[in-house]
Structure formats: structure tokens, C-alpha cells
Design a protein around this motif. Structure first.
Motif, PDB file in Angstrom:
ATOM      1  N   ASN A 194       0.843  -1.203   0.000  1.00 39.55           N
ATOM      2  CA  ASN A 194       0.000   0.000   0.000  1.00 39.55           C
ATOM      3  C   ASN A 194       0.877   1.252   0.000  1.00 39.55           C
ATOM      4  N   PRO A 195       0.779   2.068  -1.070  1.00 40.67           N
ATOM      5  CA  PRO A 195       1.628   3.275  -1.129  1.00 40.67           C
ATOM      6  C   PRO A 195       1.083   4.419  -0.286  1.00 40.67           C
ATOM      7  N   PHE A 196      -0.117   4.271   0.222  1.00 34.17           N
ATOM      8  CA  PHE A 196      -0.744   5.309   1.068  1.00 34.17           C
ATOM      9  C   PHE A 196      -0.794   6.673   0.379  1.00 34.17           C
ATOM     10  N   ILE A 197      -1.065   6.624  -0.933  1.00 37.33           N
ATOM     11  CA  ILE A 197      -1.214   7.882  -1.674  1.00 37.33           C
ATOM     12  C   ILE A 197      -2.642   8.406  -1.552  1.00 37.33           C
ATOM     13  N   HIS A 198      -3.603   7.486  -1.578  1.00 38.20           N
ATOM     14  CA  HIS A 198      -5.017   7.841  -1.382  1.00 38.20           C
ATOM     15  C   HIS A 198      -5.472   8.938  -2.349  1.00 38.20           C
ATOM     16  N   ALA A 199      -5.320   8.706  -3.637  1.00 36.39           N
ATOM     17  CA  ALA A 199      -5.751   9.669  -4.650  1.00 36.39           C
ATOM     18  C   ALA A 199      -7.280   9.634  -4.812  1.00 36.39           C
ATOM     19  N   PRO A 200      -7.840  10.637  -5.498  1.00 38.04           N
ATOM     20  CA  PRO A 200      -9.298  10.662  -5.662  1.00 38.04           C
ATOM     21  C   PRO A 200      -9.767   9.763  -6.799  1.00 38.04           C
ATOM     22  N   GLY A 201     -11.073   9.514  -6.828  1.00 41.40           N
ATOM     23  CA  GLY A 201     -11.718   8.788  -7.911  1.00 41.40           C
ATOM     24  C   GLY A 201     -13.061   9.433  -8.204  1.00 41.40           C
ATOM     25  N   GLY A 202     -13.588   9.223  -9.404  1.00 44.19           N
ATOM     26  CA  GLY A 202     -14.849   9.856  -9.767  1.00 44.19           C
ATOM     27  C   GLY A 202     -15.781   8.917 -10.494  1.00 44.19           C
ATOM     28  N   TRP A 203     -17.078   9.042 -10.248  1.00 45.20           N
ATOM     29  CA  TRP A 203     -18.078   8.232 -10.939  1.00 45.20           C
ATOM     30  C   TRP A 203     -19.406   8.979 -10.961  1.00 45.20           C
ATOM     31  N   TRP A 204     -20.309   8.589 -11.832  1.00 40.85           N
ATOM     32  CA  TRP A 204     -21.587   9.270 -11.923  1.00 40.85           C
ATOM     33  C   TRP A 204     -22.710   8.248 -12.037  1.00 40.85           C
ATOM     34  N   THR A 205     -23.908   8.727 -11.750  1.00 43.36           N
ATOM     35  CA  THR A 205     -25.092   7.887 -11.866  1.00 43.36           C
ATOM     36  C   THR A 205     -26.182   8.651 -12.615  1.00 43.36           C
ATOM     37  N   GLY A 206     -26.986   7.914 -13.321  1.00 43.56           N
ATOM     38  CA  GLY A 206     -28.180   8.461 -13.958  1.00 43.56           C
ATOM     39  C   GLY A 206     -29.354   7.575 -13.586  1.00 43.56           C
ATOM     40  N   ALA A 207     -30.398   8.166 -13.031  1.00 42.78           N
ATOM     41  CA  ALA A 207     -31.468   7.331 -12.480  1.00 42.78           C
ATOM     42  C   ALA A 207     -32.839   7.934 -12.728  1.00 42.78           C
TER      43      ALA A 207
END
Length: 429
Positions: A194-207
Motif C-alpha cells: 500500500n503506497p498510502f497515496i489515497h488519490a481521488p476517484g470519480g463516478w456518476w449515476t443516472g437514475a
């Protein structure tokens, strides 16, 4: 799962519990549809653009027609693009507290349709990603998130509306890629650690979903319009009848009852702007019975002086100064009020009996409106009276007219005073 459901309930209950008045404030929301993990993904891993695998549930409380809060639970699954990506299955669950704005009401959507609405929402919360096909020993990744979205609404009834929502979720401190097969880092440690960088991530939903409105009132805050309480036919009819009553002129003197300070004026009487019978020369004989309305005299002599008076000018000047002789106008109008024709007729008769007298018609306006506009309006008023005098037979060479704009001598806080400012007065030259 039980802990997440309890948290959603606590978020709903923790909002301020204001007493319901004219609209319902609570609603329950149920949505389902698509999701898309934008990234990060491991090299050669892809997720489909329209993947059916998302659902969310929410409880919402509106403080008023414009703002509210909601607590919501979202869950679903990410999968690979078939035939293009290695297989992966990532389950997710998130819990969020969000601010809600009734953007449709702010943008006056009700002027277009009473059935179309628009909500925007944003907030923050926590989530968990669970990996079924990961190469790591760690099956879960815990993140915080920031969420924002927009929700279109179509009102089916006072209890239900159809919704369509698009939401973007930005994960923070995400350790693994969405497929769970790489660390969320630009360089993969070797050996894996585990590099412990903890970068962000993104996702979307359509409902697509449904809103269910709760409460005993007829309308929910999403659709409530305060002005509606005045819009019933019965109340509108009552208001119209009230206006008609105000505009009645019971004694037929040309002054509406609500402005008339002398509601029982005899037929044919000459009255002032507020309906009071005129006695221009103050001799106790009202003008319509006075044979010399501008010269004081005993009633036994028909209101005329016992001795002949050559110069009547001073009496007309006094009548003008005291406000007995003037033409008055409605708001933004250059047509004299019907009761003002009497005053104009008096001036016409006076000028005909005194051919050596010249006179200026002076127009005025109230303080409402731009200065240039008021100058033009006051001149139109003066000209209108001037033209009536000329048409009555007074030689135009004896007359002049001028607009003086706003009358600064009246009390601007008084509606009655502003009415007196909308006038044409006279000045003997």
C-alpha cells in the motif's frame, strides 16, 4: 447494511422540525438506473457507459419552498465492458447528507408549467467499495465523498412525482482502482504494498425514480406557490366586487365614493376633486346656485354683490390659490377627470367675461417616474386643458401652457397628496 439504514434515518430526523403550515415538507425518494466509473481503473480495464446497476433511497425535508435537506443511501455494482475488459465486480454503498435547492421555483418554472420542476443537490458523505475479483488480500476500500447533482421532476399528482436525476460523486482517499486490481497510484509498488497515496476517484449515476410526498396538506413544498391561496374563483370574485363598490359614485358628481367627502352632493352641483360642493367666492352660496360664483354677495341677490364690481380677478386668484379651481388627472393620464371639467368651464366663463385677462395653464405630475418623463407628462396635461379652453371659445393669444414636472410641494408619503399633484393649475398674467 443495518448501520447504514439507521444512519439515513438519523440524518432525516436530525433536521430542524418546523411546524407544517400551508404545505407538506417531508418526502421519500426511490431511484434506480445507470452508473459509470470514470476512473481510476487498472490498465486495460473498462466499465460500460450505460451500466444498469444503481439504486438509491432518500428522506427529504424542505424548510420552505426553496431550500431543504436530505439524507440518502446509494448502492450498486460496477462491472467490466464485455469483450473488451477483464472481468471485475465491485459493489459500492454510500451514505450522504445533502442540501437541496428548488431551482425550478427560483427560476419561476411555474410560469411555464405547474407540473415541471427542477431540484439541485450537493453534499458530502462516506462510502465503501467491495471487490470480488481483486488480486489483493484487502476486499474493501473506505472513502469519503463529495456529491452534487440535478433532478428533473414531473408532477403526477399531489402525492407523487416522477424524477430523472444525474449525479456526480467524487471519492477522496481512494486506495484502489474501481476494479480493485491496482493501487490508486501513478506507479505500482513492487513487491505490492500500500503506497498510502489515497488519490481521488470519480463516478456518476443516472437514475429514474419517484418522489412520495408525506403530510396532511394538499401541496408539497416542491410545488407550493404562496400566491395560490388568493387564486380561487370565489376569492377573486369577492375582490372584484369590492373594487366595484369602491368605484361607485352614488351621488353622480364624478367622484368615486371612497374619495368623496360629501357623498350626498345635490344633482348638478359643482364639486372639488374630493367631492365637496364648491363655493368659490366663499359667500355662502354654492357655485351651482350662485349667479356670480367668483364675486361674493348675499344669497338674497343670487350670490352677487349689491354694488357692481369691475375687477373680479382677485377672487379668481384666491379660488385658484385655495385649490377650488384646478383640473385633476388619474395616474399616468393626460385626460382631465370628469369632475374637473367644471373648473375648466369656470375659467372659460371668467375669461370670456373679462377679455383683458391672460392666463397660463401650469401642468404638474407626482414624484413617481423619471424626471424627463414627468416633465413631458405635465406638459401634456397643461396642453389638454389649454385645448379645452380654446375649443370653448377663448382666444389662444390670451393663453399659454407649460409643464413643470414633479410637484415638490406635496407629501410624497400620502396617496391623496400624490393625487393632488396630478393636476393642471392656472396663473393669471
Amino acid at each position: 447494511m443495518k448501520k447504514c439504514l439507521i444512519l439515513v434515518l438519523l440524518l432525516g430526523v436530525s433536521t430542524s422540525l418546523y411546524a407544517q403550515k400551508e404545505f407538506n415538507q417531508w418526502s421519500l425518494e426511490l431511484n434506480g438506473g445507470f452508473n459509470k466509473s470514470m476512473g481510476p481503473l487498472s490498465p486495460d480495464f473498462y466499465s460500460p457507459t450505460l451500466h444498469i446497476g444503481h439504486a438509491d433511497f432518500a428522506a427529504r425535508y424542505m424548510f420552505n419552498e426553496y431550500f431543504g435537506l436530505k439524507g440518502d443511501l446509494g448502492l450498486g455494482v460496477f462491472n467490466e465492458t464485455k469483450g473488451k475488459s477483464p472481468e471485475f465486480t465491485t459493489n459500492y454503498i454510500r451514505v450522504n447528507a445533502q442540501m437541496v435547492m428548488n431551482t425550478g421555483r427560483m427560476m419561476n418554472f411555474e410560469n411555464i408549467s405547474r407540473r415541471i420542476g427542477l431540484l439541485t443537490h450537493f453534499g458530502a458523505g462516506f462510502g465503501r467499495l467491495s471487490f470480488e475479483n481483486t488480486v489483493f488480500d484487502q476486499p474493501s476500500d473506505y472513502v469519503y465523498n463529495i456529491i452534487s447533482g440535478i433532478t428533473g421532476q414531473y408532477k403526477i399528482s399531489n402525492r407523487v412525482s416522477l424524477t430523472g436525476d444525474i449525479t456526480y460523486i467524487h471519492n477522496g482517499r481512494q486506495t484502489y482502482t474501481f476494479d480493485g486490481n491496482s493501487y490508486n497510484a501513478p506507479v505500482q509498488p513492487n513487491p505490492p504494498a500500500n503506497p498510502f497515496i489515497h488519490a481521488p476517484g470519480g463516478w456518476w449515476t443516472g437514475a429514474l425514480g419517484l418522489n412520495f410526498y408525506l403530510g396532511k396538506n394538499e401541496q408539497h413544498a416542491d410545488w407550493f406557490i404562496a400566491a395560490d391561496k388568493y387564486a380561487t374563483k370565489e376569492e377573486l370574485s369577492t375582490q372584484i366586487n369590492g373594487i366595484k363598490d369602491l368605484l361607485k359614485d352614488s351621488d353622480g358628481d364624478g367622484v368615486a365614493d371612497y374619495l368623496d367627502k360629501e357623498p350626498n352632493t345635490p344633482a348638478g352641483a359643482h364639486v372639488s376633486f374630493n367631492g365637496v360642493t364648491l363655493d368659490s367666492d366663499g359667500d355662502g352660496t354654492v357655485d351651482h346656485l350662485d349667479k356670480c360664483p367668483f364675486l361674493p354677495g348675499p344669497s338674497a341677490n343670487g350670490g352677487c354683490p349689491l354694488e357692481q364690481v369691475i375687477d373680479q380677478t382677485d377672487y379668481l386668484k384666491k379660488a385658484i390659490q385655495d385649490g377650488y379651481v384646478a383640473a385633476y388627472f388619474a395616474f399616468d393620464s393626460s385626460t382631465p377627470s370628469s369632475f374637473s371639467i367644471n373648473s375648466i368651464s369656470y375659467v372659460s366663463n371668467f375669461l370670456k367675461k373679462n377679455p383683458g385677462v391672460k392666463l397660463e395653464v401650469k401642468g404638474f405630475a407626482d414624484e413617481i417616474g423619471p424626471e424627463n418623463y414627468n416633465i413631458k407628462l405635465s406638459e401634456k396635461r397643461a396642453k389638454a386643458v389649454y385645448e379645452i379652453l380654446v375649443s370653448s371659445g377663448v382666444d389662444s393669444s390670451r393663453l399659454s401652457y407649460k409643464g413643470y414636472g414633479e410637484d415638490t410641494s406635496v407629501d410624497k408619503s400620502s396617496a391623496d397628496a400624490r393625487q393632488m399633484a396630478r393636476r393642471a393649475s392656472f396663473e393669471i398674467k
